[in-house]
Design an enzyme around this catalytic site. Sequence first.
Site, PDB file in Angstrom:
ATOM      1  N   HIS A   1      -7.911  -4.983  -0.920  1.00  0.00           N
ATOM      2  CA  HIS A   1      -6.719  -4.259  -0.484  1.00  0.00           C
ATOM      3  C   HIS A   1      -6.306  -4.718   0.916  1.00  0.00           C
ATOM      4  O   HIS A   1      -7.132  -4.871   1.811  1.00  0.00           O
ATOM      5  CB  HIS A   1      -7.041  -2.763  -0.459  1.00  0.00           C
TER       6      HIS A   1
ATOM      7  N   SER B   1       0.826  -1.195   0.000  1.00  0.00           N
ATOM      8  CA  SER B   1       0.000   0.000   0.000  1.00  0.00           C
ATOM      9  C   SER B   1       0.874   1.264   0.000  1.00  0.00           C
ATOM     10  O   SER B   1       1.694   1.446  -0.889  1.00  0.00           O
ATOM     11  CB  SER B   1      -0.967  -0.045   1.179  1.00  0.00           C
TER      12      SER B   1
ATOM     13  N   ASP C   1     -10.251  -3.596  -5.322  1.00  0.00           N
ATOM     14  CA  ASP C   1      -9.422  -2.556  -4.716  1.00  0.00           C
ATOM     15  C   ASP C   1      -9.581  -1.285  -5.546  1.00  0.00           C
ATOM     16  O   ASP C   1      -9.409  -1.324  -6.769  1.00  0.00           O
ATOM     17  CB  ASP C   1      -7.960  -2.998  -4.706  1.00  0.00           C
TER      18      ASP C   1
END
Length: 310
Positions: free
Chosen positions: A281, A154, A251
């Site tokens: 995610h 991320s 996501d």
Amino acid sequence: MPVEPAITALLARYGPLPPLPVDRAHVEQLREQGRALAEDLVPIEVGAVEDGALPGPAGEIPVRVYRPEGADGPVPTVVFFHGGGWVAGDLDSHDQITRRLCRDVRAVVVAVHYRRAPEHPFPAPLDDCLAAARHVAEHRDDYGGGRLAVAGDSAGANTAAVTALVFRDERRPLDAQLLAYPPTDCSGTRSHPSRTENGEGYFLTTETIEELQRVYAGGDPGALRSWRISPLLAPDFTGVAPAVIGTVQYDPLRDEGRAYAEALADAGTDVFHRTYDGLVHGFLSLFEQSPASDAATAELFAQLAERLRP
């Protein structure tokens, strides 16, 4: 493919992220939610784990160094940057991920706890990550002595991607980069359909992403158009380290991660990219609860290990 049932159960258990805006009143709630995902896990065994610090631009940078069992001779080194929207995440929230990375890749992993927004907006988090990666690169024999990679998930994947570009510009050797569900375009100047298709209902919402990006940039829209926040906007991708990139079906960031993989491949970079169906995610944090997350994590780490072989 529908969301994996194990993931559906986790979405119901943990619920959405705390309400917006991400101001100081909500920061600790975000950080606690990240730590909660790591609670009650039995730590994966590795050879040794040691907390320490590296020199940084604003003082010492906390790190945690993991060494694999039975290492005989040089082994690879992976500098890992945790996710959490540049606001949350720490060495504890990602401890199980970095333990598995150490075990599966058989590498020394240097996990970096950089300064975080909103207390320390851009460029402070990036500056810490760059300083840590440069230090490890310049003292490689202290951390394994083999090939070198950067990695992250991320927001940490965003920082790893930027670090790989900076290392290319500085002509520093870098053998690989691992990017798990990376945000690569925070500028708002390009269309990425997944930000609409997956904008809500999958834990991380598009609204939350945009707020976290605003906080990271210190409220400066111009900073979001810099390639040091939006690496997809870099003017040139030639000569960047080989990349292992994992994106997921559900996501909001899926399409910009795909676009980044395509940009690197078009520039001649060795790229392994997979979009994992049925996942959301953050799946690296879910490999012990989700069989599909476990399989995806195993494949990404195996691909990284292949690129770090002598």
